[in-house]
Scaffold this active site. Structure first.
Site, PDB file in Angstrom:
ATOM      1  N   ASP A  35       0.854  -1.189   0.000  1.00  0.00           N
ATOM      2  CA  ASP A  35       0.000   0.000   0.000  1.00  0.00           C
ATOM      3  C   ASP A  35       0.892   1.242   0.000  1.00  0.00           C
ATOM      4  O   ASP A  35       1.885   1.322   0.729  1.00  0.00           O
ATOM      5  CB  ASP A  35      -0.923  -0.006   1.227  1.00  0.00           C
ATOM      6  CG  ASP A  35      -2.073   0.973   1.080  1.00  0.00           C
ATOM      7  OD1 ASP A  35      -3.218   0.528   0.962  1.00  0.00           O
ATOM      8  OD2 ASP A  35      -1.811   2.205   1.089  1.00  0.00           O
ATOM      9  N   ILE A  36       0.525   2.225  -0.801  1.00  0.00           N
ATOM     10  CA  ILE A  36       1.339   3.443  -0.944  1.00  0.00           C
ATOM     11  C   ILE A  36       1.289   4.298   0.322  1.00  0.00           C
ATOM     12  O   ILE A  36       2.186   5.122   0.545  1.00  0.00           O
ATOM     13  CB  ILE A  36       0.844   4.230  -2.187  1.00  0.00           C
ATOM     14  CG1 ILE A  36       1.923   5.103  -2.770  1.00  0.00           C
ATOM     15  CG2 ILE A  36      -0.415   5.018  -1.884  1.00  0.00           C
ATOM     16  CD1 ILE A  36       1.591   5.655  -4.156  1.00  0.00           C
ATOM     17  N   ASN A  92     -12.714  -3.109   2.862  1.00  0.00           N
ATOM     18  CA  ASN A  92     -13.609  -1.960   2.994  1.00  0.00           C
ATOM     19  C   ASN A  92     -14.612  -2.025   1.849  1.00  0.00           C
ATOM     20  O   ASN A  92     -14.229  -2.210   0.689  1.00  0.00           O
ATOM     21  CB  ASN A  92     -12.820  -0.654   2.918  1.00  0.00           C
ATOM     22  CG  ASN A  92     -11.906  -0.466   4.109  1.00  0.00           C
ATOM     23  OD1 ASN A  92     -12.226  -0.885   5.220  1.00  0.00           O
ATOM     24  ND2 ASN A  92     -10.751   0.153   3.886  1.00  0.00           N
ATOM     25  N   GLY A  98     -15.017   3.598   3.993  1.00  0.00           N
ATOM     26  CA  GLY A  98     -13.651   3.990   3.652  1.00  0.00           C
ATOM     27  C   GLY A  98     -13.141   3.439   2.343  1.00  0.00           C
ATOM     28  O   GLY A  98     -11.957   3.603   2.026  1.00  0.00           O
ATOM     29  N   GLN A  99     -14.002   2.774   1.563  1.00  0.00           N
ATOM     30  CA  GLN A  99     -13.518   2.285   0.268  1.00  0.00           C
ATOM     31  C   GLN A  99     -13.319   3.470  -0.673  1.00  0.00           C
ATOM     32  O   GLN A  99     -14.231   4.290  -0.848  1.00  0.00           O
ATOM     33  CB  GLN A  99     -14.497   1.276  -0.343  1.00  0.00           C
ATOM     34  CG  GLN A  99     -13.936   0.617  -1.605  1.00  0.00           C
ATOM     35  CD  GLN A  99     -14.853  -0.444  -2.200  1.00  0.00           C
ATOM     36  OE1 GLN A  99     -15.978  -0.648  -1.733  1.00  0.00           O
ATOM     37  NE2 GLN A  99     -14.375  -1.104  -3.239  1.00  0.00           N
ATOM     38  N   HIS A 105     -10.331  -5.434  -3.291  1.00  0.00           N
ATOM     39  CA  HIS A 105      -8.984  -5.619  -2.751  1.00  0.00           C
ATOM     40  C   HIS A 105      -9.037  -5.968  -1.288  1.00  0.00           C
ATOM     41  O   HIS A 105      -9.866  -5.452  -0.544  1.00  0.00           O
ATOM     42  CB  HIS A 105      -8.115  -4.365  -2.962  1.00  0.00           C
ATOM     43  CG  HIS A 105      -8.715  -3.105  -2.420  1.00  0.00           C
ATOM     44  ND1 HIS A 105      -9.672  -2.400  -3.097  1.00  0.00           N
ATOM     45  CD2 HIS A 105      -8.494  -2.423  -1.278  1.00  0.00           C
ATOM     46  CE1 HIS A 105     -10.022  -1.324  -2.402  1.00  0.00           C
ATOM     47  NE2 HIS A 105      -9.328  -1.315  -1.281  1.00  0.00           N
ATOM     48  N   HIS A 107      -6.934  -5.749   2.179  1.00  0.00           N
ATOM     49  CA  HIS A 107      -5.805  -5.183   2.907  1.00  0.00           C
ATOM     50  C   HIS A 107      -5.293  -6.275   3.854  1.00  0.00           C
ATOM     51  O   HIS A 107      -6.078  -6.847   4.612  1.00  0.00           O
ATOM     52  CB  HIS A 107      -6.245  -4.006   3.790  1.00  0.00           C
ATOM     53  CG  HIS A 107      -6.778  -2.815   3.067  1.00  0.00           C
ATOM     54  ND1 HIS A 107      -6.029  -1.657   2.888  1.00  0.00           N
ATOM     55  CD2 HIS A 107      -7.989  -2.569   2.515  1.00  0.00           C
ATOM     56  CE1 HIS A 107      -6.776  -0.757   2.255  1.00  0.00           C
ATOM     57  NE2 HIS A 107      -7.970  -1.277   2.026  1.00  0.00           N
TER      58      HIS A 107
HETATM   59  P1  AMP Z   1      -9.620   1.466   0.206  1.00  0.00           P
HETATM   60  O1  AMP Z   1      -9.599   2.822   0.850  1.00  0.00           O
HETATM   61  O2  AMP Z   1     -10.045   0.331   1.106  1.00  0.00           O
HETATM   62  O3  AMP Z   1     -10.387   1.503  -1.097  1.00  0.00           O
HETATM   63  O4  AMP Z   1      -8.110   1.115  -0.140  1.00  0.00           O
HETATM   64  C1  AMP Z   1      -7.420   1.692  -1.200  1.00  0.00           C
HETATM   65  C2  AMP Z   1      -5.972   1.661  -0.803  1.00  0.00           C
HETATM   66  O5  AMP Z   1      -5.209   1.861  -1.970  1.00  0.00           O
HETATM   67  C3  AMP Z   1      -5.562   2.756   0.187  1.00  0.00           C
HETATM   68  O6  AMP Z   1      -5.063   2.160   1.382  1.00  0.00           O
HETATM   69  C4  AMP Z   1      -4.496   3.537  -0.566  1.00  0.00           C
HETATM   70  O7  AMP Z   1      -3.440   3.956   0.268  1.00  0.00           O
HETATM   71  C5  AMP Z   1      -4.035   2.520  -1.596  1.00  0.00           C
HETATM   72  N1  AMP Z   1      -3.473   3.084  -2.808  1.00  0.00           N
HETATM   73  C6  AMP Z   1      -3.943   4.135  -3.538  1.00  0.00           C
HETATM   74  N2  AMP Z   1      -3.173   4.329  -4.619  1.00  0.00           N
HETATM   75  C7  AMP Z   1      -2.193   3.391  -4.570  1.00  0.00           C
HETATM   76  C8  AMP Z   1      -1.081   3.077  -5.410  1.00  0.00           C
HETATM   77  N3  AMP Z   1      -0.802   3.778  -6.532  1.00  0.00           N
HETATM   78  N4  AMP Z   1      -0.266   2.063  -5.043  1.00  0.00           N
HETATM   79  C9  AMP Z   1      -0.523   1.359  -3.918  1.00  0.00           C
HETATM   80  N5  AMP Z   1      -1.559   1.595  -3.103  1.00  0.00           N
HETATM   81  C10 AMP Z   1      -2.385   2.604  -3.414  1.00  0.00           C
END
Ligand code: AMP
Ligand code: ZN
Length: 119
Positions: A35-36, A92, A98-99, A105, A107
């Site tokens: 995760d970024i 999520n 929080g999605q 995906h 986590h």
């Molecule tokens: P959610 O909020 O459950 O939809 O999770 C989306 C996740 O994607 C968040 O934890 C972000 O930090 C992560 N995210 C967004 N952009 C990127 C990216 N380019 N590379 C890796 N993770 C990312």
């Protein structure tokens, strides 16, 4: 069509290698990357290579691939050294939960104490 890549989807772009990611595992049906914006020492996302908007939609349409995501999450926990200490798999679902990316995906979070219930 359900499962087809979506042009405006961030995670479909990561699968297509149009956006870089730190990949930790890949299978025929899944991709896992860091995760970024990590929320724990281990924070890896596991995604199906097919596009579905959330985990329940994925499970309804392609249950074997949903199972692949869960199995990969467990393998990652083992490889990251958090299987024994404990970890959390979070899906999520919906913006109210929080999605922010509407491509299913998981986590995988671990490496620190995880409160219950989560915030
Ligand atoms: P959610 O909020 O459950 O939809 O999770 C989306 C996740 O994607 C968040 O934890 C972000 O930090 C992560 N995210 C967004 N952009 C990127 C990216 N380019 N590379 C890796 N993770 C990312
Ligand atoms: Zn997608």
């Amino acid at each position: 069509m359900a499962g087809e890549p979506q042009a405006d989807c961030l995670f479909c772009k990561i699968i297509a290698k149009e956006i870089p990611a730190t990949v930790v595992r890949e299978s025929e049906t899944t991709l896992a990357f860091r995760d970024i914006n990590p929320q724990a020492p281990t924070h890896v996302l596991v995604i199906p290579k097919v596009h579905h908007p959330d985990a329940a939609s994925l499970a309804a349409a392609e249950p074997q691939i949903a199972a692949d995501v869960l199995r990969e999450a467990g393998e990652i926990a083992f490889e990251e050294g958090v299987a024994e200490s404990g970890y959390r798999i979070v899906f999520n679902t919906g913006s109210g939960a929080g999605q922010t990316v509407f491509h299913a995906h998981a986590h995988v979070l671990g490496g620190r104490g995880l409160n219950w219930p989560p915030g």
